[in-house]
Scaffold this motif. Sequence first.
Motif, mmCIF file in Angstrom:
data_model
loop_
_atom_site.group_PDB
_atom_site.id
_atom_site.type_symbol
_atom_site.label_atom_id
_atom_site.label_comp_id
_atom_site.label_asym_id
_atom_site.label_seq_id
_atom_site.Cartn_x
_atom_site.Cartn_y
_atom_site.Cartn_z
ATOM 1 N N PRO A 78 0.822 -1.220 0.000
ATOM 2 C CA PRO A 78 0.000 0.000 0.000
ATOM 3 C C PRO A 78 0.855 1.269 0.000
ATOM 4 N N ASP A 79 0.174 2.412 0.013
ATOM 5 C CA ASP A 79 0.840 3.688 0.244
ATOM 6 C C ASP A 79 0.109 4.401 1.375
ATOM 7 N N TYR A 80 0.583 5.580 1.754
ATOM 8 C CA TYR A 80 -0.081 6.278 2.856
ATOM 9 C C TYR A 80 -0.004 7.785 2.670
ATOM 10 N N GLY A 81 -0.913 8.469 3.366
ATOM 11 C CA GLY A 81 -0.927 9.926 3.393
ATOM 12 C C GLY A 81 -1.305 10.406 4.781
ATOM 13 N N HIS A 82 -1.338 11.713 4.945
ATOM 14 C CA HIS A 82 -1.627 12.331 6.241
ATOM 15 C C HIS A 82 -3.065 12.845 6.290
ATOM 16 N N LEU A 83 -3.665 12.764 7.479
ATOM 17 C CA LEU A 83 -4.952 13.390 7.763
ATOM 18 C C LEU A 83 -4.704 14.580 8.675
ATOM 19 N N LEU A 84 -5.086 15.767 8.217
ATOM 20 C CA LEU A 84 -4.874 16.981 8.995
ATOM 21 C C LEU A 84 -6.206 17.496 9.534
ATOM 22 N N HIS A 85 -6.119 18.385 10.521
ATOM 23 C CA HIS A 85 -7.349 18.825 11.191
ATOM 24 C C HIS A 85 -8.289 19.546 10.235
ATOM 25 N N ASP A 86 -7.736 20.229 9.233
ATOM 26 C CA ASP A 86 -8.604 20.956 8.303
ATOM 27 C C ASP A 86 -9.197 20.052 7.228
ATOM 28 N N MET A 87 -8.923 18.747 7.311
ATOM 29 C CA MET A 87 -9.550 17.773 6.420
ATOM 30 C C MET A 87 -10.745 17.091 7.079
ATOM 31 N N GLU A 88 -10.956 17.356 8.375
ATOM 32 C CA GLU A 88 -12.090 16.759 9.081
ATOM 33 C C GLU A 88 -13.398 17.354 8.562
ATOM 34 N N LEU A 89 -14.346 16.493 8.253
ATOM 35 C CA LEU A 89 -15.673 16.911 7.804
ATOM 36 C C LEU A 89 -16.695 16.433 8.820
ATOM 37 N N ARG A 90 -17.838 17.090 8.844
ATOM 38 C CA ARG A 90 -18.879 16.737 9.814
ATOM 39 C C ARG A 90 -20.116 16.215 9.084
ATOM 40 N N PRO A 91 -20.747 15.170 9.635
ATOM 41 C CA PRO A 91 -21.877 14.545 8.941
ATOM 42 C C PRO A 91 -23.010 15.497 8.590
ATOM 43 N N HIS A 92 -23.200 16.551 9.397
ATOM 44 C CA HIS A 92 -24.367 17.413 9.180
ATOM 45 C C HIS A 92 -24.018 18.709 8.437
ATOM 46 N N ASP A 93 -22.760 18.854 8.024
ATOM 47 C CA ASP A 93 -22.352 20.045 7.281
ATOM 48 C C ASP A 93 -22.161 19.687 5.814
ATOM 49 N N ALA A 94 -22.909 20.339 4.937
ATOM 50 C CA ALA A 94 -22.777 20.078 3.504
ATOM 51 C C ALA A 94 -21.422 20.569 2.999
ATOM 52 N N VAL A 95 -20.828 19.804 2.113
ATOM 53 C CA VAL A 95 -19.507 20.095 1.570
ATOM 54 C C VAL A 95 -19.648 20.617 0.146
ATOM 55 N N SER A 96 -18.932 21.693 -0.151
ATOM 56 C CA SER A 96 -18.997 22.272 -1.486
ATOM 57 C C SER A 96 -18.100 21.500 -2.450
ATOM 58 N N VAL A 97 -18.688 20.970 -3.518
ATOM 59 C CA VAL A 97 -17.929 20.254 -4.536
ATOM 60 C C VAL A 97 -16.909 21.180 -5.195
ATOM 61 N N ALA A 98 -17.212 22.476 -5.242
ATOM 62 C CA ALA A 98 -16.339 23.444 -5.918
ATOM 63 C C ALA A 98 -14.979 23.583 -5.239
ATOM 64 N N ARG A 99 -14.833 23.057 -4.016
ATOM 65 C CA ARG A 99 -13.549 23.126 -3.313
ATOM 66 C C ARG A 99 -12.533 22.130 -3.857
#
Length: 260
Positions: A78-99
């Motif tokens: 496999p390979d690996y990457g990092h998870l940073l705090h600004d990558m955390e998403l919340r179930p009830h917050d809609a995410v903009s595809v345009a990002r």
Amino acid sequence: MLTDRQRHEAAELLRSAEHGVTPIAPLTEAFPGIGTEDAYEIQLVNIRHRLAAGAEVRGHKVGLSSPVMQRMMGVDEPDYGHLLHDMELRPHDAVSVARYCHPRVEVEVGFVLGDDLPGETCTPADVLAATERVVPALELIDSRIRDWRITIADTIADNASSAGYVIGEGRDPRELDLRAIDARLTADGGLLAEGRSDAVLGDPARSVAWLARTVARFGVPLKKGHVVLPGSCTRAVDVAAGATFTAEFTGLGSVSLSFI
């Protein structure tokens, strides 16, 4: 092997692509000599850049954890990457595809560590002993490489194509057979993909143990409180604005993510 200057140039290209939401040609075209070691160094250049700007490491993700994907990429691990705090998403917050450039979602059995993991000697049993809970998870992947035309070096350099993640509540891992969790991905009631947790190296705990051993070689520990995403149980699915995706796991619960 690339020079240090070339590695920084490649990192800047990826940063600009992400910030401008404008994907670039594969790094293998601009830097024909790029290898896996170069790619991890490029990834780290950009991670250090984000940490210097105030980001915090919240965990790691494992990619290419299925034999099919490894064969496709011509690799045997496999390979690996990092998870940073600004990558955390919340179930009830809609995410903009345009990002994002070309976002997709993957279904994962995530691990939340209740204790530090050992490094180069880490085993699946160590992972189970140190895990506070396993959680239903969706990883949002994105490629800053145009049209997902990626090689192994491209995806590693691009933080293993990671862009975000959301997790649910979960359960104690000792209450489940982690190799036999059925997973379904739906969008607005329609089934998009399904699989099972043993698609991840036969046992997702093996994937976490591999990660702990691998990053230990670089002096990186997996710490208490970290989230580890061990790899997808299903194929990745393209994201569309207006859709709500739900990952459902037998015995583990579900988690959802909506897009606008």
